[in-house]
Design a protein around this motif. Structure first.
Motif, PDB file in Angstrom:
ATOM      1  N   MET A 128      15.595   4.770  18.393  1.00 44.69           N
ATOM      2  CA  MET A 128      14.549   3.754  18.291  1.00 44.69           C
ATOM      3  C   MET A 128      13.169   4.374  18.095  1.00 44.69           C
ATOM      4  SD  MET A 128      16.149   1.002  18.191  1.00 44.69           S
ATOM      5  CE  MET A 128      17.497   1.910  17.452  1.00 44.69           C
TER       6      MET A 128
ATOM      7  N   MET B 178       3.676   5.250  11.017  1.00 45.09           N
ATOM      8  CA  MET B 178       3.320   5.931   9.771  1.00 45.09           C
ATOM      9  C   MET B 178       2.848   4.929   8.720  1.00 45.09           C
ATOM     10  SD  MET B 178       3.497   9.078   8.580  1.00 45.09           S
ATOM     11  CE  MET B 178       4.926  10.048   9.019  1.00 45.09           C
ATOM     12  N   THR B 179       3.551   3.808   8.640  1.00 43.59           N
ATOM     13  CA  THR B 179       3.175   2.765   7.678  1.00 43.59           C
ATOM     14  C   THR B 179       1.761   2.261   7.956  1.00 43.59           C
ATOM     15  OG1 THR B 179       5.483   2.087   7.487  1.00 43.59           O
ATOM     16  CG2 THR B 179       3.854   0.482   6.820  1.00 43.59           C
TER      17      THR B 179
ATOM     18  N   ALA C 231      12.579   6.614  16.004  1.00 46.68           N
ATOM     19  CA  ALA C 231      12.402   6.727  14.554  1.00 46.68           C
ATOM     20  C   ALA C 231      11.786   5.452  13.990  1.00 46.68           C
ATOM     21  CB  ALA C 231      13.746   7.008  13.893  1.00 46.68           C
ATOM     22  N   ILE C 232      12.188   4.321  14.543  1.00 50.37           N
ATOM     23  CA  ILE C 232      11.646   3.050  14.042  1.00 50.37           C
ATOM     24  C   ILE C 232      10.172   2.919  14.433  1.00 50.37           C
ATOM     25  CG2 ILE C 232      11.792   0.542  14.324  1.00 50.37           C
ATOM     26  CD1 ILE C 232      14.809   0.817  14.358  1.00 50.37           C
TER      27      ILE C 232
ATOM     28  N   ARG D  73       8.129   5.308  15.009  1.00 52.90           N
ATOM     29  CA  ARG D  73       7.392   6.312  14.241  1.00 52.90           C
ATOM     30  C   ARG D  73       7.190   5.850  12.796  1.00 52.90           C
ATOM     31  NH1 ARG D  73       9.938  12.314  13.876  1.00 52.90           N
ATOM     32  NH2 ARG D  73       8.475  13.171  12.371  1.00 52.90           N
ATOM     33  N   SER D  74       8.220   5.212  12.257  1.00 51.43           N
ATOM     34  CA  SER D  74       8.132   4.759  10.873  1.00 51.43           C
ATOM     35  C   SER D  74       7.095   3.641  10.720  1.00 51.43           C
ATOM     36  CB  SER D  74       9.511   4.285  10.404  1.00 51.43           C
ATOM     37  OG  SER D  74       9.520   4.116   9.011  1.00 51.43           O
ATOM     38  N   PHE D  75       7.081   2.717  11.664  1.00 46.82           N
ATOM     39  CA  PHE D  75       6.064   1.658  11.612  1.00 46.82           C
ATOM     40  C   PHE D  75       4.663   2.255  11.817  1.00 46.82           C
ATOM     41  CE2 PHE D  75       9.483  -1.517  12.306  1.00 46.82           C
ATOM     42  CZ  PHE D  75       9.131  -2.389  11.286  1.00 46.82           C
TER      43      PHE D  75
ATOM     44  N   ARG E  57      14.889   3.953   7.399  1.00 48.00           N
ATOM     45  CA  ARG E  57      14.713   4.261   8.832  1.00 48.00           C
ATOM     46  C   ARG E  57      14.901   3.008   9.671  1.00 48.00           C
ATOM     47  NH1 ARG E  57       9.787   7.985   6.980  1.00 48.00           N
ATOM     48  NH2 ARG E  57      10.977   9.921   6.777  1.00 48.00           N
TER      49      ARG E  57
ATOM     50  N   HIS F 210       0.818  -1.226   0.000  1.00 43.06           N
ATOM     51  CA  HIS F 210       0.000   0.000   0.000  1.00 43.06           C
ATOM     52  C   HIS F 210       0.840   1.259   0.000  1.00 43.06           C
ATOM     53  CE1 HIS F 210       1.040  -0.592   4.221  1.00 43.06           C
ATOM     54  NE2 HIS F 210       0.752   0.665   4.431  1.00 43.06           N
ATOM     55  N   LEU F 211       2.159   1.115   0.081  1.00 43.30           N
ATOM     56  CA  LEU F 211       3.037   2.288   0.092  1.00 43.30           C
ATOM     57  C   LEU F 211       3.638   2.518  -1.288  1.00 43.30           C
ATOM     58  CD1 LEU F 211       5.113   1.947   3.400  1.00 43.30           C
ATOM     59  CD2 LEU F 211       2.925   3.103   3.029  1.00 43.30           C
TER      60      LEU F 211
ATOM     61  N   TRP G   5      15.519   9.130  11.521  1.00 36.01           N
ATOM     62  CA  TRP G   5      14.316   9.586  10.830  1.00 36.01           C
ATOM     63  C   TRP G   5      14.660  10.258   9.509  1.00 36.01           C
ATOM     64  CZ3 TRP G   5       9.452   8.380  10.906  1.00 36.01           C
ATOM     65  CH2 TRP G   5       8.548   9.194  10.242  1.00 36.01           C
TER      66      TRP G   5
ATOM     67  N   HIS H 168      10.963   3.949   4.652  1.00 37.61           N
ATOM     68  CA  HIS H 168      10.770   3.059   5.799  1.00 37.61           C
ATOM     69  C   HIS H 168      11.954   2.099   5.946  1.00 37.61           C
ATOM     70  CE1 HIS H 168       8.832   0.587   8.809  1.00 37.61           C
ATOM     71  NE2 HIS H 168       9.121  -0.479   8.076  1.00 37.61           N
TER      72      HIS H 168
ATOM     73  N   GLY I 189      17.894   3.439  11.979  1.00 34.55           N
ATOM     74  CA  GLY I 189      17.366   3.960  13.237  1.00 34.55           C
ATOM     75  C   GLY I 189      17.259   5.469  13.238  1.00 34.55           C
TER      76      GLY I 189
END
Lengths: 319, 255
Positions: B1, B10-11, B3-4, B6-8, A100, A88-89, A106, A97, A104
């Motif tokens: 961590m 967001m997904t 960031a990880i 947050r990334s999940f 990241r 879906h991305l 952003w 993703h 680790g």
């Protein structure tokens, strides 16, 4: 950079639905910077399991040693057999993703832009992964797998379902990584894939590895096959090295009249498949590929028949 | 961590927002159930029974979050992305937080939407700032227990089909036993006794207290006891999930 010693791996009964299954029973490997090793073996020989064990990404009973040198940067990059993309991305979102997760961090804009250039992804960046073609999916998958620029890169059957153009891009990428000093391990069903992508060969049969060393050395030792047709005869000649003098010598040895003009001359470079077929202990490594069980089955079957009948052709039976 | 995580997160937000029809379970079903059944299923007869029924259905269907946490987790297997996570091996709590956060907020949003409807249109008596604040505390903790149940269940089940079947069992059984549909006092004795083990019991206990005509401006003691029970359930289950989670175990998303 990566050393695997006496690796043994079995899937426990709870995973197999029956008895435990021993897949690796003493696998060894030495992967250095700038080297691309091809890991060849039939279906079920344990190629994917070996990559999973190296990356510690599968569960099972494992013994042996896996050593990673201090010079290795980042987590091992592993392009799995099945493309790993969130359907879906968009491609850009998948890249972000993956970056990241691996770093680790952003802010991963630089890594994403580098990947876009390297893998030629600009036209498909906004496309949702589920709408990509097979080849585009493969390349986006590679980009996500190696977006953190790891020094150790594992590719599990990367040529599956690739069209010609994408395959060429893959070959260029792997050769570029070798020049950049990356350490690469590629599994494949077909020796032709290994020959195109790799510099050294390791065969995996019955859970054990056998390192065969430089692919180029093996091909050189096999020599070139020349198919010579004159007015009165046709002969397949082994010519090594591939020079005119060697060809003339081979022709005289085969009894071709030296005063007859050559009507047709076909030079066939040696192939890794032939190297493997000539060694009885290694035939099983390509037997699976020659059974025609793959998507390219009809092609592989034709190749197998061609090779099987070669002795008759040398006697002129197929002329 | 972070960031990880947050990334999940967001997904997962993108997955939910790009397939909004899937949220019919969160919003459509409780609305339909409230409209069709109304206060008749609660066993209550006072003027706030309609509002209580609406909030009860919201509390029950907030546990669709269990199902959606499963979708988030099994998505990794359906998309074959789990191996990449296994190789990186991020801290399990950060992975679970990221995976659960989007579902948590949707679940919390659902509870709030139905509460607003119940207060504005159906005479729910949770209408002072103190009561609203207490209700929010309960909603946050209830939504947290939902995703914690989902995360814990995921670590115990290998097949998506089995997981999703179990989520409906959890949804109905917890909702019924916990007094979200029929008030606990109206349930058979054994049901009410078992219901104490469900988050719904503690959530409805606090919400019923807030909705009671006898309650004054502040009933923090009941809210705090219920909140502590919900927090305990959430922490234990989330801790169990973080302890039990193993990225390397192969799960099956498609059969």
């Amino acid at each position: 950079m990566l050393t695997v010693s006496d690796l043994r791996f079995s899937y426990p009964a709870r995973d197999t639905g029956g008895d435990p299954v021993v897949v690796l029973s003493g696998a060894n490997l030495q992967l250095r910077a700038g080297l691309a090793i091809g890991l060849l073996g039939p279906n079920g020989s344990g190629k994917s399991t070996m990559l999973g064990a190296i990356t510690n990404s599968i569960s099972g009973d494992q013994t042996g040693t896996i050593g990673i040198g201090d010079e290795a940067v980042g987590p091992i990059g592993f392009a799995t057999q099945n493309p790993a993309l969130y359907h879906h991305l968009s491609v850009r979102e998948n890249l972000e993703h993956a970056a990241r997760l691996a770093t680790g961090r952003w802010r991963v804009g630089n890594l994403v832009e580098t990947a876009v250039d390297e893998y030629q992804l600009a036209p498909i960046l906004p496309v949702t992964a589920r709408h990509l073609s097979g080849g585009q999916t493969r390349i986006a998958h590679l980009a996500c797998s190696f977006i953190h620029q790891p020094t150790i890169r594992l590719l599990d059957e990367p040529t599956t379902a690739l069209d010609f153009e994408t395959r060429q891009l893959l070959v260029e990428l792997v050769h570029g990584w070798r020049r950049d000093g990356k350490a690469i391990l590629v599994t494949a069903h077909y020796p032709e894939d290994i020959e195109e992508l790799c510099s050294e060969l390791v065969v995996l049969v019955d859970g054990r590895t056998r390192a065969l060393g430089s692919i180029q050395d093996h091909l050189a030792s096999l020599g070139t096959t020349a198919s010579v047709t004159t007015a009165s005869a046709q002969r397949d000649l082994a010519v090594s090295p591939p020079t005119l003098n060697a060809l003339a010598h081979a022709a005289r040895s085969a009894g071709l009249a030296s005063d007859e003009p050559v009507r047709e001359l076909r030079m066939s470079p040696p192939t890794l498949r032939e190297v493997l077929r000539r060694d009885p202990t290694l035939r099983s490594a390509v037997a699976d590929a020659e059974s025609g069980a793959s998507a390219d089955g009809h092609l592989e079957l034709a190749t197998a028949i061609d090779l099987d009948e070669r002795p008759d052709r040398s006697d002129g039976a197929l002329t | 961590m972070i960031a990880i995580s947050r990334s999940f997160a967001m997904t997962e937000y993108r997955a939910l927002l790009r397939s909004p029809i899937s949220m019919v379970f969160f919003f459509g079903l409780p609305a339909i159930m409230s409209a069709i059944l109304g206060p008749s299923v609660t066993g209550l007869s006072d003027e706030a029974a309609s509002g209580r029924a609406t909030v009860g259905f919201a509390v029950m269907f907030a546990f669709m979050s269990v199902n959606y946490v499963g979708r988030a987790m099994f998505r990794e297997y359906h998309n074959h992305t789990w191996r990449r996570t296994a190789i990186v091996d991020p801290p399990r709590w950060s992975y679970l937080l990221g995976k659960c956060f989007a579902v948590f907020t949707i679940s919390l949003g659902q509870l709030c939407v139905f509460a607003v409807v119940a207060v504005a249109l159906l005479d729910l008596r949770i209408n002072t700032p103190s009561k609203i604040l207490q209700m929010l505390v309960i909603f946050v903790l209830h939504a947290a227990t939902g995703v914690a149940v989902g995360a814990a269940m995921f670590t115990l089940v290998r097949r998506a089909e089995a997981f999703f079947s179990l989520t409906y069992l959890v949804l109905i059984a917890f909702g019924a036993l916990g007094g979200a549909i029929v008030a606990t006092d109206e349930l058979p004795g054994w049901s009410g006794a078992m219901g104490v083990a469900t988050p719904h019991f503690w959530s409805m206990r606090a919400l019923d207290e807030l909705n009671s005509p006898a309650a004054g401006g502040s009933t923090w003691s009941t809210t705090l006891v219920s909140g502590a029970a919900l927090l305990g359930i959430a922490v234990v289950l989330f801790g169990f999930a973080a302890w039990k989670l193993d990225y390397r175990i192969l799960k099956h998303a498609d059969d």
